[in-house]
Design a protein around this motif. Structure first.
Motif, PDB file in Angstrom:
ATOM      1  N   LEU A  82      -4.206  14.142  39.993  1.00 56.52           N
ATOM      2  CA  LEU A  82      -3.058  14.043  40.891  1.00 56.52           C
ATOM      3  C   LEU A  82      -2.000  15.105  40.592  1.00 56.52           C
ATOM      4  O   LEU A  82      -1.051  15.271  41.363  1.00 56.52           O
ATOM      5  CB  LEU A  82      -2.426  12.658  40.785  1.00 56.52           C
ATOM      6  CG  LEU A  82      -3.236  11.522  41.427  1.00 56.52           C
ATOM      7  CD1 LEU A  82      -2.780  10.176  40.897  1.00 56.52           C
ATOM      8  CD2 LEU A  82      -3.113  11.576  42.945  1.00 56.52           C
ATOM      9  N   GLY A  83      -2.140  15.795  39.453  1.00 59.21           N
ATOM     10  CA  GLY A  83      -1.173  16.820  39.078  1.00 59.21           C
ATOM     11  C   GLY A  83       0.138  16.257  38.585  1.00 59.21           C
ATOM     12  O   GLY A  83       1.208  16.848  38.804  1.00 59.21           O
ATOM     13  N   VAL A  84       0.065  15.098  37.905  1.00 52.21           N
ATOM     14  CA  VAL A  84       1.278  14.473  37.363  1.00 52.21           C
ATOM     15  C   VAL A  84       1.035  14.105  35.901  1.00 52.21           C
ATOM     16  O   VAL A  84      -0.103  14.148  35.423  1.00 52.21           O
ATOM     17  CB  VAL A  84       1.669  13.201  38.165  1.00 52.21           C
ATOM     18  CG1 VAL A  84       1.936  13.549  39.626  1.00 52.21           C
ATOM     19  CG2 VAL A  84       0.569  12.143  38.057  1.00 52.21           C
ATOM     20  N   VAL A  85       2.093  13.719  35.212  1.00 57.37           N
ATOM     21  CA  VAL A  85       1.940  13.239  33.842  1.00 57.37           C
ATOM     22  C   VAL A  85       1.482  11.779  33.918  1.00 57.37           C
ATOM     23  O   VAL A  85       1.800  11.062  34.880  1.00 57.37           O
ATOM     24  CB  VAL A  85       3.259  13.343  33.055  1.00 57.37           C
ATOM     25  CG1 VAL A  85       3.684  14.800  32.922  1.00 57.37           C
ATOM     26  CG2 VAL A  85       4.369  12.529  33.717  1.00 57.37           C
ATOM     27  N   PRO A  86       0.706  11.300  32.924  1.00 54.91           N
ATOM     28  CA  PRO A  86       0.201   9.918  32.969  1.00 54.91           C
ATOM     29  C   PRO A  86       1.285   8.873  33.186  1.00 54.91           C
ATOM     30  O   PRO A  86       1.059   7.880  33.887  1.00 54.91           O
ATOM     31  CB  PRO A  86      -0.475   9.753  31.606  1.00 54.91           C
ATOM     32  CG  PRO A  86      -0.930  11.138  31.263  1.00 54.91           C
ATOM     33  CD  PRO A  86       0.151  12.044  31.773  1.00 54.91           C
ATOM     34  N   MET A  87       2.472   9.088  32.615  1.00 49.18           N
ATOM     35  CA  MET A  87       3.532   8.083  32.752  1.00 49.18           C
ATOM     36  C   MET A  87       3.947   7.873  34.198  1.00 49.18           C
ATOM     37  O   MET A  87       4.429   6.799  34.559  1.00 49.18           O
ATOM     38  CB  MET A  87       4.751   8.498  31.923  1.00 49.18           C
ATOM     39  CG  MET A  87       4.579   8.319  30.421  1.00 49.18           C
ATOM     40  SD  MET A  87       4.182   6.610  29.965  1.00 49.18           S
ATOM     41  CE  MET A  87       5.657   5.760  30.517  1.00 49.18           C
TER      42      MET A  87
END
Length: 236
Positions: A43-48
Motif C-alpha cells: 500500500l506504500g504506507v508504514v505498518p502503523m
C-alpha cells in the motif's frame, strides 16, 4: 502552500482499500504469505497506518472473509427452495474458487464472522420457507456442512491437514446469546431444535453420532434414488 503542479496525489488509505489489497495479495501468493508488514509495503504506507483501520491480523482475516462472503449472490425473491439453495451454494463455490485461500481462512477461525452468520441464517430461512421443519433444517445444515459455504473437507487432503494436531470443523453457530439470537433468528430457532451432546466434536450442544448417521443416510438415500433413475454424470 498550494500543491505543486504535476505532483501525484496519494490515494487516501481506507478500510476497503486495505481489505481489497490484502485479498489481492492472498489471491496471488496465498494467505500464509500475508502479513501486516508486507500489506503496508504493498500500500506504500508504514505498518502503523494500517492499525487505524484494523486492530490486528485476526481482525484483518475476519474482514477479508466477510468481504468474500459478500460476493455470494443474494437469494431471489421467489423460486423453489432447492433451486434457490443450489444456486446460492454454487455462487459460494464460485467466490471460493476466485479466492482459493478463503476456505482455509474460514476453517481457521474460532468463531463464525458476522457475514457468515448472516449467510447461514438466510440459508436456514430458505429451508424454512420451503416447508422444512426447524428440526429437519437443523440436521440438513449439519449434513450440508462446509458445502453450504462452497467447499468440502476432503478425507485425503494432506495440504489441509498439514500441521494440525486435532480435528477441525467449520465454526458452528450454536448457543447464541440473546443479542445474536435477535439478529440471526433462523439460526437461533434451529440451534435448540434437536437432541444435544455436550461432548460433540461437530459443535457444542449437537449429537455428533446422530448428525453423522443422519448425513450418511441422507446421502445414501439420495444415491439410491439416482441409482433407481439410472443417473449418469452425462445427465446433469
Amino acid at each position: 502552500m498550494a500543491e505543486q503542479a504535476g505532483t501525484p496525489r496519494r490515494t487516501p488509505l481506507s478500510r476497503e482499500r486495505v481489505l481489497r489489497t490484502a485479498i489481492t495479495l492472498a489471491d496471488t501468493a496465498g494467505i500464509e504469505s500475508l502479513s501486516m508488514r508486507n500489506l503496508a509495503q504493498e500500500l506504500g504506507v508504514v505498518p502503523m497506518a494500517l492499525y487505524k483501520h484494523l486492530a490486528n491480523k485476526d481482525e484483518l482475516l475476519d474482514a477479508m472473509i466477510d468481504m468474500v462472503v459478500g460476493e455470494i449472490d443474494p437469494p431471489p425473491s421467489d423460486g423453489d427452495w432447492k433451486q434457490v439453495l443450489r444456486g446460492r451454494i454454487l455462487s459460494a463455490r464460485g467466490a471460493l474458487r476466485r479466492h482459493p485461500w478463503a476456505a482455509l481462512a474460514i476453517e481457521s477461525r474460532n468463531m463464525a464472522t458476522p457475514a457468515i452468520l448472516s449467510y447461514l441464517d438466510s440459508v436456514v430461512a430458505t429451508l424454512r420457507a420451503g416447508g422444512l421443519s426447524a428440526d429437519l433444517a437443523h440436521h440438513v445444515m449439519h449434513a450440508l456442512g462446509s458445502r453450504v459455504l462452497g467447499f468440502s473437507q476432503e478425507l485425503f487432503d494432506t495440504a489441509r491437514d498439514a500441521g494440525r494436531s486435532g480435528p477441525t470443523t467449520v465454526p458452528q453457530p450454536v448457543a447464541l446469546p440473546p443479542e445474536a439470537a435477535a439478529r440471526f433468528p433462523h439460526l437461533a430457532e434451529i440451534a435448540t431444535a434437536a437432541s444435544h451432546d455436550d461432548a460433540s466434536v461437530v459443535g457444542s450442544g449437537c449429537d455428533d453420532q446422530f448428525e453423522f448417521e443422519f448425513a450418511l443416510d441422507l446421502l445414501l438415500d439420495g444415491i439410491e434414488r439416482l441409482r433407481q433413475q439410472g443417473w449418469t454424470s452425462a445427465h446433469r
